[in-house]
Write a protein that holds these residues in place. Structure first.
Motif, short mmCIF file in Angstrom:
data_model
loop_
_atom_site.label_atom_id
_atom_site.label_comp_id
_atom_site.label_asym_id
_atom_site.label_seq_id
_atom_site.Cartn_x
_atom_site.Cartn_y
_atom_site.Cartn_z
N SER A 1 0.79 -0.88 -0.09
CA SER A 1 0.07 -0.24 0.06
C SER A 1 1.13 1.08 -0.31
N ALA A 2 2.02 1.34 0.70
CA ALA A 2 2.78 2.79 0.92
C ALA A 2 3.38 2.57 -0.09
N ALA A 3 3.53 1.35 -1.20
CA ALA A 3 4.93 1.76 -2.32
C ALA A 3 3.54 1.99 -3.82
N GLY A 4 2.00 2.15 -3.41
CA GLY A 4 1.02 2.88 -4.07
C GLY A 4 0.66 1.86 -5.19
N HIS A 5 0.63 1.03 -4.82
CA HIS A 5 -0.35 -0.90 -4.99
C HIS A 5 -1.73 -0.04 -5.36
N GLY A 6 -2.23 -0.30 -6.49
CA GLY A 6 -4.07 -0.25 -6.01
C GLY A 6 -4.34 -1.63 -5.34
N ARG A 7 -3.91 -2.53 -5.50
CA ARG A 7 -4.40 -4.03 -5.64
C ARG A 7 -3.79 -4.90 -5.22
N MET A 8 -3.34 -5.97 -4.68
CA MET A 8 -2.78 -6.97 -3.95
C MET A 8 -3.76 -8.15 -4.51
N GLY B 1 -9.24 -9.42 4.82
CA GLY B 1 -9.64 -8.57 4.38
C GLY B 1 -9.32 -9.23 2.78
N PHE B 2 -9.07 -10.20 2.28
CA PHE B 2 -9.10 -10.45 1.15
C PHE B 2 -10.40 -11.24 0.41
N ALA B 3 -10.45 -10.89 -0.75
CA ALA B 3 -12.01 -12.13 -1.82
C ALA B 3 -10.78 -13.08 -2.03
N ALA B 4 -11.83 -13.47 -3.31
CA ALA B 4 -12.03 -14.38 -4.38
C ALA B 4 -12.36 -13.53 -4.94
N ASP B 5 -12.16 -13.44 -6.05
CA ASP B 5 -12.25 -12.34 -7.85
C ASP B 5 -12.62 -13.29 -8.24
N GLY B 6 -12.87 -14.30 -8.55
CA GLY B 6 -13.38 -15.35 -9.57
C GLY B 6 -12.50 -15.99 -11.24
N ASP C 1 -8.01 -4.78 -1.81
CA ASP C 1 -8.19 -2.93 -2.41
C ASP C 1 -6.99 -2.47 -1.26
N LEU C 2 -6.07 -2.27 -1.83
CA LEU C 2 -5.41 -1.67 -0.75
C LEU C 2 -5.16 0.10 -0.55
N ALA C 3 -6.06 0.68 -0.98
CA ALA C 3 -6.44 1.87 -1.24
C ALA C 3 -6.60 2.61 0.20
N ALA C 4 -8.10 1.92 0.68
CA ALA C 4 -8.10 1.81 2.63
C ALA C 4 -6.63 1.53 3.51
#
Length: 180
Positions: free
Chosen positions: A123-130, A149-154, A174-177
């Motif tokens: 997150s600190a490195a600016g990645h939007g998602r992990m 907080g991870f979820a299967a995305d299909g 989502d790493l934005a928050a």
């Protein structure tokens, strides 16, 4: 460990033997019944340690290797993460490549600490998602990631292990928050 949490630090070449033991024992514990037993029985700590040393010596394009150290100085876990790999393409997202613990360290906060630090750094490195990939049948790991907080995305794909295609599912967060 410091109370309930381990001390985390960057992996060094001196850690490769212990990290290989953590990875091999982690595979043998977590994947019994999910991958062919002859494959698990044939895992070689010394060969794995050499692969880790070789990877540390070359620039892996931003791969970070963290180890969790106990009060006595022994290692209890290892995580590797960096840019998301989409085939040969790098994206602006991050990926957890590996997170393994000694079986006796499960449930002691080691995995949570390693994962939280990986998420924080990405997150600190600016990645939007992990993203991360997990064997579909590894329900313990799937619950662990879901609690974080991870979820299967299909997305799903087979991962070849010992000549057998083992289904994997992709998880995302989502790493934005996430506080940096």
């Amino acid at each position: 460990m410091n109370g309930a949490f381990p001390d985390l630090r960057a992996m060094t070449a001196d850690d490769c033997d212990r990290v290989a033991e953590i990875r091999v024992r982690g595979w043998q514990h977590a994947y019994r019944g999910l991958v062919p037993q002859p494959y698990l029985d044939g895992l070689d700590v010394a060969a794995d340690a050499e692969r880790h040393r070789a990877r540390l010596l070359r620039d892996d394009g931003g791969v970070v290797n963290l180890v969790a150290e106990t009060d006595g100085g022994g290692l209890a876990g290892w995580a590797a993460f960096g840019p998301y790999r989409d085939g040969e393409t790098r994206t602006g997202d991050a990926e957890l490549y590996a997170l393994y613990l000694l079986p006796e360290s499960i449930g002691r906060g080691v995995g949570r600490a390693l994962l939280a630090e990986a998420v924080r750094r990405c997150s600190a490195a600016g990645h939007g998602r992990m993203y991360l990939w997990v064997f579909e049948g590894n329900t313990r790991a799937r619950r662990f990631y879901e609690r974080a907080g991870f979820a299967a995305d299909g997305a799903e794909e087979p991962f070849e292990v010992g000549g057998v295609a083992v289904p994997e599912v992709r998880y995302a967060k989502d790493l934005a928050a996430v506080p940096g």
